[in-house]
Scaffold this motif. Structure first.
Motif, PDB file in Angstrom:
ATOM      1  N   ASN A 178       0.912  -1.264  -0.660  1.00  0.00           N
ATOM      2  CA  ASN A 178       0.181  -0.171   0.337  1.00  0.00           C
ATOM      3  C   ASN A 178       0.672   1.278   0.451  1.00  0.00           C
ATOM      4  O   ASN A 178       0.391   2.074  -0.281  1.00  0.00           O
ATOM      5  CB  ASN A 178      -0.911   0.580   1.250  1.00  0.00           C
ATOM      6  N   TRP A 179       1.448   0.584   0.910  1.00  0.00           N
ATOM      7  CA  TRP A 179       3.049   2.451   0.955  1.00  0.00           C
ATOM      8  C   TRP A 179       3.643   2.249  -0.295  1.00  0.00           C
ATOM      9  O   TRP A 179       3.741   3.743  -0.823  1.00  0.00           O
ATOM     10  CB  TRP A 179       3.936   2.565   2.310  1.00  0.00           C
ATOM     11  N   PHE A 180       4.139   0.751  -0.950  1.00  0.00           N
ATOM     12  CA  PHE A 180       4.559   1.847  -2.418  1.00  0.00           C
ATOM     13  C   PHE A 180       3.735   2.409  -3.903  1.00  0.00           C
ATOM     14  O   PHE A 180       4.128   2.604  -4.522  1.00  0.00           O
ATOM     15  CB  PHE A 180       5.125   0.486  -2.769  1.00  0.00           C
ATOM     16  N   PHE A 181       2.783   1.649  -3.691  1.00  0.00           N
ATOM     17  CA  PHE A 181       1.871   1.913  -4.498  1.00  0.00           C
ATOM     18  C   PHE A 181       0.998   3.483  -4.413  1.00  0.00           C
ATOM     19  O   PHE A 181       0.906   4.524  -5.385  1.00  0.00           O
ATOM     20  CB  PHE A 181       0.677   1.095  -5.078  1.00  0.00           C
ATOM     21  N   LEU A 182       0.820   3.901  -3.709  1.00  0.00           N
ATOM     22  CA  LEU A 182      -0.330   5.175  -2.619  1.00  0.00           C
ATOM     23  C   LEU A 182       0.647   5.855  -2.489  1.00  0.00           C
ATOM     24  O   LEU A 182       0.162   6.554  -2.618  1.00  0.00           O
ATOM     25  CB  LEU A 182      -1.528   4.711  -2.253  1.00  0.00           C
ATOM     26  N   ARG A 183       1.109   5.780  -1.165  1.00  0.00           N
ATOM     27  CA  ARG A 183       2.091   7.389  -0.435  1.00  0.00           C
ATOM     28  C   ARG A 183       1.890   7.683  -0.075  1.00  0.00           C
ATOM     29  O   ARG A 183       1.558   8.869  -0.569  1.00  0.00           O
ATOM     30  CB  ARG A 183       2.946   7.113  -1.667  1.00  0.00           C
ATOM     31  N   PRO A 184       0.739   7.181   1.454  1.00  0.00           N
ATOM     32  CA  PRO A 184      -0.279   8.322   1.660  1.00  0.00           C
ATOM     33  C   PRO A 184       0.372   9.055   2.133  1.00  0.00           C
ATOM     34  O   PRO A 184       1.338   9.164   3.086  1.00  0.00           O
ATOM     35  CB  PRO A 184      -1.084   7.881   2.271  1.00  0.00           C
ATOM     36  N   LYS A 185      -0.309  10.186   2.609  1.00  0.00           N
ATOM     37  CA  LYS A 185       0.302  11.642   3.212  1.00  0.00           C
ATOM     38  C   LYS A 185      -0.442  11.510   4.602  1.00  0.00           C
ATOM     39  O   LYS A 185      -2.001  12.053   4.862  1.00  0.00           O
ATOM     40  CB  LYS A 185       0.380  12.947   2.812  1.00  0.00           C
ATOM     41  N   LEU A 186       0.382  10.889   5.930  1.00  0.00           N
ATOM     42  CA  LEU A 186      -0.444  10.743   7.136  1.00  0.00           C
ATOM     43  C   LEU A 186      -0.714  12.124   7.917  1.00  0.00           C
ATOM     44  O   LEU A 186       0.645  12.471   8.194  1.00  0.00           O
ATOM     45  CB  LEU A 186       0.240   9.447   8.387  1.00  0.00           C
ATOM     46  N   THR A 187      -2.247  12.621   8.129  1.00  0.00           N
ATOM     47  CA  THR A 187      -2.009  13.491   8.697  1.00  0.00           C
ATOM     48  C   THR A 187      -3.141  13.968  10.002  1.00  0.00           C
ATOM     49  O   THR A 187      -4.456  13.714  10.275  1.00  0.00           O
ATOM     50  CB  THR A 187      -2.890  15.014   7.433  1.00  0.00           C
ATOM     51  N   ILE A 188      -3.371  12.464  10.862  1.00  0.00           N
ATOM     52  CA  ILE A 188      -3.459  11.879  11.874  1.00  0.00           C
ATOM     53  C   ILE A 188      -3.834  12.835  12.875  1.00  0.00           C
ATOM     54  O   ILE A 188      -4.856  13.232  13.285  1.00  0.00           O
ATOM     55  CB  ILE A 188      -3.340  10.558  12.570  1.00  0.00           C
ATOM     56  N   ALA A 189      -2.668  13.753  12.662  1.00  0.00           N
ATOM     57  CA  ALA A 189      -2.619  14.897  14.116  1.00  0.00           C
ATOM     58  C   ALA A 189      -3.433  15.999  13.819  1.00  0.00           C
ATOM     59  O   ALA A 189      -4.100  16.623  14.234  1.00  0.00           O
ATOM     60  CB  ALA A 189      -1.626  15.308  14.235  1.00  0.00           C
ATOM     61  N   GLN A 190      -3.422  16.467  12.464  1.00  0.00           N
ATOM     62  CA  GLN A 190      -4.680  17.208  12.037  1.00  0.00           C
ATOM     63  C   GLN A 190      -5.365  17.005  11.904  1.00  0.00           C
ATOM     64  O   GLN A 190      -6.769  18.259  11.513  1.00  0.00           O
ATOM     65  CB  GLN A 190      -4.184  17.718  10.435  1.00  0.00           C
ATOM     66  N   SER A 191      -6.010  15.674  11.772  1.00  0.00           N
ATOM     67  CA  SER A 191      -7.640  15.509  11.630  1.00  0.00           C
ATOM     68  C   SER A 191      -8.730  15.422  13.060  1.00  0.00           C
ATOM     69  O   SER A 191      -9.972  15.538  12.756  1.00  0.00           O
ATOM     70  CB  SER A 191      -7.247  14.125  10.991  1.00  0.00           C
ATOM     71  N   GLY A 192      -7.607  15.132  14.391  1.00  0.00           N
ATOM     72  CA  GLY A 192      -8.985  15.286  15.450  1.00  0.00           C
ATOM     73  C   GLY A 192      -9.514  14.055  15.461  1.00  0.00           C
ATOM     74  O   GLY A 192     -10.283  14.053  16.113  1.00  0.00           O
ATOM     75  N   LYS A 193      -9.228  13.339  14.744  1.00  0.00           N
ATOM     76  CA  LYS A 193      -9.630  11.667  14.719  1.00  0.00           C
ATOM     77  C   LYS A 193      -9.512  10.998  14.740  1.00  0.00           C
ATOM     78  O   LYS A 193      -9.381   9.067  15.426  1.00  0.00           O
ATOM     79  CB  LYS A 193      -9.690  11.151  13.443  1.00  0.00           C
ATOM     80  N   LEU A 194      -8.300  10.928  16.435  1.00  0.00           N
ATOM     81  CA  LEU A 194      -7.246  10.022  16.665  1.00  0.00           C
ATOM     82  C   LEU A 194      -7.461   8.908  17.618  1.00  0.00           C
ATOM     83  O   LEU A 194      -7.538   7.537  17.524  1.00  0.00           O
ATOM     84  CB  LEU A 194      -5.899  10.587  18.078  1.00  0.00           C
ATOM     85  N   SER A 195      -8.709   8.992  17.973  1.00  0.00           N
ATOM     86  CA  SER A 195      -9.309   8.141  19.206  1.00  0.00           C
ATOM     87  C   SER A 195     -10.532   7.407  18.379  1.00  0.00           C
ATOM     88  O   SER A 195     -10.717   6.333  18.413  1.00  0.00           O
ATOM     89  CB  SER A 195     -10.148   9.199  20.308  1.00  0.00           C
TER      90      SER A 195
END
Length: 274
Positions: free
Chosen positions: A183-200
């Motif tokens: 998944n990382w190789f093909f899609l390389r998503p940028k992880l913005t979990i801190a900005q999303s406020g959806k960690l819980s």
């Protein structure tokens, strides 16, 4: 059978959580985040069990095929979602129980009974009718959805083969590494979990995801892959309809009520002898 039912309901809950989180995070981000959170839990599970290594000579080939299919299905499912028309090809994904039933016969030499086949096909058709009003083949998401259905239908069969030579805990670690890497190789998503406020919510969803996978693999050790996949699909659709009615105030038609009843009956007949 308890593991089978727990897995089905965990998958239904996970689908609901994932659906709510897609409003803030992309499907690619969610896939990587859920797997990243789950991987340490799998490793801990493996260590607590004694960190036993598999019989590599027999395990590596089916496990690699399973991991590759799981990752391919994940990538192609996200590909279909990103094209925005996956709802038009939902019936394609509902054929996974049929694919698992056929593959279980060919790969494992474990054929379903005629009654089981009837229930598997009825569940697949019922889920397809519940999910959409029409099948539109003229859509850019059709090919990715076909690849997803084939990958997921076959993956569970090779899981069953691999589990003959390795502990569930180790297999979970191996699959997660495969899914993360591809998944990382093909899609390389940028992880913005801190900005999303959806960690819980992500952490809670990951916990449900872990339960779904662990229960499914435990059930798979004793039950035919086609039955596992059909039960998961059937109860998942019924549960999703209930969630939509009770939590999202969605309307339920008479057709959907009839299909729900039919799906529950088919699932009961399918697992009654398990």
């Amino acid at each position: 059978m308890l593991y089978l039912l727990l897995s089905a309901f965990c998958w239904a809950a996970f689908d609901y959580i994932r659906k709510t989180l897609t409003k803030s995070l992309s499907p690619a981000q969610l896939t990587v985040l859920f797997t990243l959170v789950a991987l340490p839990l799998y490793i801990l599970y493996w260590v607590v069990e004694g960190a036993a290594v598999p019989v590599w000579r027999d395990y590596l080939v089916p496990a690699t095929i399973s991991g590759g299919l799981a990752a391919l299905g994940s990538v192609q499912y996200l590909n279909a979602l990103q094209r925005g028309d996956i709802s038009k090809v939902i019936p394609i994904l509902c054929v996974t129980p049929v694919i698992s039933g056929i593959a279980g016969w060919l790969v494992l030499n474990d054929a379903l009974t005629w009654l089981d086949w009837c229930m598997v096909v009825c569940i697949a058709v019922g889920c397809a009718l519940m999910g959409t009003n029409s099948l539109n083949l003229r859509t850019s998401g059709f090919i990715p959805a076909c690849i997803t259905a084939l990958s997921w239908g076959l993956c569970i069969v090779f899981d069953k083969v691999a589990l003959q030579y390795a502990a569930i805990s180790f297999h979970l670690v191996f699959l997660s590494v495969c899914i993360l890497a591809l998944n990382w190789f093909f899609l390389r998503p940028k992880l913005t979990i801190a900005q999303s406020g959806k960690l819980s919510q992500v952490l809670f969803g990951a916990g449900i995801f872990v339960g779904a996978i662990v229960f499914q693999l435990n059930a798979l050790q004793e039950i035919h892959p086609g039955i596992v996949e059909a039960t998961k699909r059937g109860l998942g659709v019924v549960s999703a309809l209930g969630v939509g009615y009770w939590l999202l105030s969605e309307q339920i038609t008479r057709k959907q009520l009839f299909l729900c009843f039919a799906l529950v009956v088919c699932v009961c007949l399918l697992v009654i002898d398990v």
